[in-house]
Motif scaffolding. Sequence first.
Motif, PDB file in Angstrom:
ATOM      1  N   LEU B 443       0.841  -1.200   0.000  1.00 23.37           N
ATOM      2  CA  LEU B 443       0.000   0.000   0.000  1.00 23.37           C
ATOM      3  C   LEU B 443       0.883   1.259   0.000  1.00 23.37           C
ATOM      4  O   LEU B 443       0.688   2.173  -0.806  1.00 23.37           O
ATOM      5  CB  LEU B 443      -0.930   0.004   1.217  1.00 23.37           C
ATOM      6  N   ALA B 444       1.863   1.280   0.898  1.00 26.97           N
ATOM      7  CA  ALA B 444       2.738   2.457   0.998  1.00 26.97           C
ATOM      8  C   ALA B 444       3.452   2.702  -0.330  1.00 26.97           C
ATOM      9  O   ALA B 444       3.584   3.835  -0.788  1.00 26.97           O
ATOM     10  CB  ALA B 444       3.741   2.268   2.124  1.00 26.97           C
ATOM     11  N   ASN B 445       3.862   1.617  -0.974  1.00 31.06           N
ATOM     12  CA  ASN B 445       4.537   1.725  -2.259  1.00 31.06           C
ATOM     13  C   ASN B 445       3.613   2.225  -3.349  1.00 31.06           C
ATOM     14  O   ASN B 445       4.000   3.015  -4.201  1.00 31.06           O
ATOM     15  CB  ASN B 445       5.059   0.342  -2.656  1.00 31.06           C
ATOM     16  N   LEU B 446       2.382   1.742  -3.300  1.00 32.15           N
ATOM     17  CA  LEU B 446       1.372   2.172  -4.263  1.00 32.15           C
ATOM     18  C   LEU B 446       1.129   3.674  -4.140  1.00 32.15           C
ATOM     19  O   LEU B 446       0.978   4.387  -5.134  1.00 32.15           O
ATOM     20  CB  LEU B 446       0.074   1.410  -3.984  1.00 32.15           C
ATOM     21  N   ILE B 447       1.118   4.163  -2.919  1.00 29.77           N
ATOM     22  CA  ILE B 447       0.903   5.587  -2.684  1.00 29.77           C
ATOM     23  C   ILE B 447       2.103   6.385  -3.189  1.00 29.77           C
ATOM     24  O   ILE B 447       1.959   7.458  -3.758  1.00 29.77           O
ATOM     25  CB  ILE B 447       0.673   5.858  -1.180  1.00 29.77           C
ATOM     26  N   GLY B 448       3.286   5.847  -2.987  1.00 29.02           N
ATOM     27  CA  GLY B 448       4.491   6.520  -3.487  1.00 29.02           C
ATOM     28  C   GLY B 448       4.977   7.601  -2.534  1.00 29.02           C
ATOM     29  O   GLY B 448       4.573   7.657  -1.379  1.00 29.02           O
ATOM     30  N   ARG B 449       5.828   8.458  -3.068  1.00 25.20           N
ATOM     31  CA  ARG B 449       6.457   9.471  -2.220  1.00 25.20           C
ATOM     32  C   ARG B 449       5.409  10.362  -1.567  1.00 25.20           C
ATOM     33  O   ARG B 449       4.602  10.990  -2.238  1.00 25.20           O
ATOM     34  CB  ARG B 449       7.386  10.317  -3.079  1.00 25.20           C
ATOM     35  N   LEU B 450       5.445  10.375  -0.254  1.00 25.74           N
ATOM     36  CA  LEU B 450       4.496  11.229   0.464  1.00 25.74           C
ATOM     37  C   LEU B 450       5.054  11.498   1.855  1.00 25.74           C
ATOM     38  O   LEU B 450       5.239  10.582   2.652  1.00 25.74           O
ATOM     39  CB  LEU B 450       3.126  10.529   0.564  1.00 25.74           C
ATOM     40  N   HIS B 451       5.332  12.750   2.116  1.00 23.57           N
ATOM     41  CA  HIS B 451       5.924  13.107   3.407  1.00 23.57           C
ATOM     42  C   HIS B 451       4.879  13.677   4.343  1.00 23.57           C
ATOM     43  O   HIS B 451       4.219  14.658   4.011  1.00 23.57           O
ATOM     44  CB  HIS B 451       7.023  14.160   3.221  1.00 23.57           C
ATOM     45  N   ILE B 452       4.760  13.064   5.513  1.00 24.93           N
ATOM     46  CA  ILE B 452       3.900  13.626   6.551  1.00 24.93           C
ATOM     47  C   ILE B 452       4.808  14.229   7.620  1.00 24.93           C
ATOM     48  O   ILE B 452       5.715  13.559   8.113  1.00 24.93           O
ATOM     49  CB  ILE B 452       3.015  12.533   7.190  1.00 24.93           C
ATOM     50  N   ASN B 453       4.564  15.499   7.941  1.00 24.22           N
ATOM     51  CA  ASN B 453       5.367  16.177   8.963  1.00 24.22           C
ATOM     52  C   ASN B 453       4.455  16.667  10.085  1.00 24.22           C
ATOM     53  O   ASN B 453       3.425  17.282   9.805  1.00 24.22           O
ATOM     54  CB  ASN B 453       6.080  17.393   8.364  1.00 24.22           C
ATOM     55  N   ILE B 454       4.874  16.434  11.313  1.00 24.69           N
ATOM     56  CA  ILE B 454       4.005  16.742  12.453  1.00 24.69           C
ATOM     57  C   ILE B 454       4.730  17.601  13.487  1.00 24.69           C
ATOM     58  O   ILE B 454       5.832  17.263  13.921  1.00 24.69           O
ATOM     59  CB  ILE B 454       3.552  15.442  13.163  1.00 24.69           C
ATOM     60  N   SER B 455       4.098  18.697  13.900  1.00 23.18           N
ATOM     61  CA  SER B 455       4.627  19.518  14.997  1.00 23.18           C
ATOM     62  C   SER B 455       3.598  19.613  16.111  1.00 23.18           C
ATOM     63  O   SER B 455       2.398  19.678  15.844  1.00 23.18           O
ATOM     64  CB  SER B 455       4.930  20.946  14.536  1.00 23.18           C
ATOM     65  N   GLY B 456       4.097  19.694  17.337  1.00 25.31           N
ATOM     66  CA  GLY B 456       3.210  19.785  18.491  1.00 25.31           C
ATOM     67  C   GLY B 456       2.880  21.203  18.910  1.00 25.31           C
ATOM     68  O   GLY B 456       2.163  21.413  19.887  1.00 25.31           O
ATOM     69  N   CYS B 457       3.412  22.179  18.184  1.00 23.92           N
ATOM     70  CA  CYS B 457       3.005  23.567  18.407  1.00 23.92           C
ATOM     71  C   CYS B 457       3.506  24.380  17.229  1.00 23.92           C
ATOM     72  O   CYS B 457       4.234  23.888  16.372  1.00 23.92           O
ATOM     73  CB  CYS B 457       3.518  24.123  19.736  1.00 23.92           C
ATOM     74  N   ILE B 458       3.138  25.645  17.221  1.00 26.08           N
ATOM     75  CA  ILE B 458       3.389  26.524  16.092  1.00 26.08           C
ATOM     76  C   ILE B 458       4.880  26.764  15.825  1.00 26.08           C
ATOM     77  O   ILE B 458       5.265  27.240  14.764  1.00 26.08           O
ATOM     78  CB  ILE B 458       2.612  27.849  16.320  1.00 26.08           C
TER      79      ILE B 458
END
Lengths: 105, 551
Positions: B443-458
């Motif tokens: 599934l991850a390969n099918l989706i391909g390049r995709l970056h998720i970035n997460i911050s806990g505050c501004i």
Amino acid sequence: MTSPLEQKKIKIAGPSVVTANRTWDGIVVYRTAANGWSADLSDAAIVRNSDEAKALLAESVADDVGAIGPYIAPVQIGADGKVQPGNLREQIRRTGVTIGSPVQV
Amino acid sequence: MYAYDEIDRTLVNERVSEFRDQVKRRLSGELTEDEFKMLRLQNGVYLQLHAYMFRVAIPYGTLASNQLRQLAHVARKYDRGYGHFTTRQNIQFNWIKLAELPDALADLAEVGIHAMQTSGNNMRNVTSDQWAGVAPGEIEDPRIWSELIRQHTTLHPEFSFLPRKFKIAITASDHDRAAIKIHDIGLRLIKNEKGETGFEVLVGGGLGRTPFIAKTIKHFVHGRDILSYIEAILRVYNQYGRRDNIYKARIKILVHELGIEKFSREVEDEWQHIRNSSLQIDDEVIEDIRSRFTYPAYEKLPHMPDELRQAAADPGFEAWRKNSVAPHKNQGYSIVTISLKPIGAPPGDATAEQMDALADLADKYSFGEIRVGHEQNLALPHVAKRDLPALWKALDKLGLATPNVNLITDIIACPGLDYCSLANARSIPIAQELTRRFSNHELANLIGRLHINISGCINACGHHHVGHIGILGVEKNGEEVYQITIGGRADENAALGNLIGPGVKFDEVADVVEDIVEAYLALRERPEELFMDTVKRLGVEPFKERVYATR
Ligand code: HEM
Ligand code: SF4
């Protein structure tokens, strides 16, 4: 949680404690009624109005060698009299990270 | 690797004894916290929720195996057996005791590492491409110039008390792995028509409360002039920078308020005064630095060794090779990215055992060298292709062969409310849940390049603005709420993401991301159309509809 480090005005909405981090090792501590610090929340002095809170904070700030960054944090007191942290941030400070330690993974 | 000279070694050792004395005076009460705070910050020591946090510099992300072993030792002896690699190409320890910090610093000094320039309103560690010196097609090893700037700015009084922190990043490749457009100064190493080496200089990038993508201030500055040009930028910044307001103090605000044209005129004026001064760099200086970067004695090796051909039959190996192995500028060698993003684990964490074992693997297979990338992964920069199968087996045993580099589970996340005293919401558990949702490799390969970035505050330590999907934790009525953006990116085409709609609760974040991904899979024109391209083509609307139609 809005960081209490930005705490400017002292206005409390319910029972509160003063918490900080112990200077030599950084662990979470609470100000006790006996003018000391304890790692155990159940030892904390509970304040219930802004004047008490201000006084406890002033006294805690003065003990700069004992602990750093003191601020007022809310607590909840259960029917059994047990003191619990009043928000998620304080819950995490008390019981630790919510994510498991990578060392056991 | 880079060999430090005597000056650096002396400086690092002096710094340790100075800090030992400061800690002693702090613990005896001779220094108040107010007096001590700046001193500890100058040595990378913050206060987090549960303890002190200790940030150790890894200049331009290059580590020797003995240094990695020493980091493992520090994790084991003074901390809880692990460390956290960050988006700033450094490592943080979360549980250090102030009383033991001088010892930890002394142990690190033995192998030439320190914590200078990791915090405070000074010139921070210069970051660079984690593939520096080995990436095919790069103009020149950008670390030579990173090191030049490091030497010039370390403890330099003019750069130690800036209006705010200051970050420089350098790349020398067309594909920007150093995210130079979100730094105060971004430098892109190029050659002009005459074949001379110099820089395209960008200025005013940054994330945080007020994010900006850096703008080009000058298309070509000759290498010999780069220190005077940076100095000119810093002088203009020092002169006009808003010291009165912490939220407006970064150079990005100044560049925005003055406008890039006016800002660049001011810099140009300043530069004309100083460019022919002692700041002009002699060729010998660069040569000296260049000579201190040593490269392995590469062998002449076949492009396709038998070992690799045989291992290709193993689907596990092939999945990893296709995902984590990149071309090297020398035939027969590869660059291997080591994912610190196992499914269900905190992004960027490595245990002392993993660090030790990796140091051994680096000795065995990568001429003793390890790299740290801003995506919170590590790399072995010089692996002979014939060794790839053996390396893969060893990494797999250590839990370090998850084939998810650049895929949806290769998430950048800041420490968030689990550790950070500034946080509004948790980041790491969101990342953990997302990796579980997308743990299926097909599934991850099918989706391909995709970056998720997460911050806990501004503050945006997790780079959420430039995530293809960005997740920002905020607080609403005492609850954790997450704002989700799409369409950001951190590479040469850097862009800030756009908000898709109202914030969602902690428990809903992973569902929302699944919806966004499902929408993408349905909307993309062909499998090669990457998520960010679909977003670019269609905008936020169709994703917004999909996410909020049922909520
Ligand atoms: C004790 C923990 C931390 C504290 C107190 C902290 C504090 C901050 C603050 C206040 C900012 C905003 C600066 C500004 O806009 O002027 C910031 C930005 C940033 N921090 Fe952190 N941070 C911490 C941990 C981290 C970690 C773990 C990372 C890496 C994973 C990191 C990397 C960054 C980056 C990349 C930025 C944004 C880029 C920029 O400077 O605009 N920080 N941090
Ligand atoms: S983004 Fe906020 S919560 Fe995350 S590490 Fe930075 S300051 Fe802490």
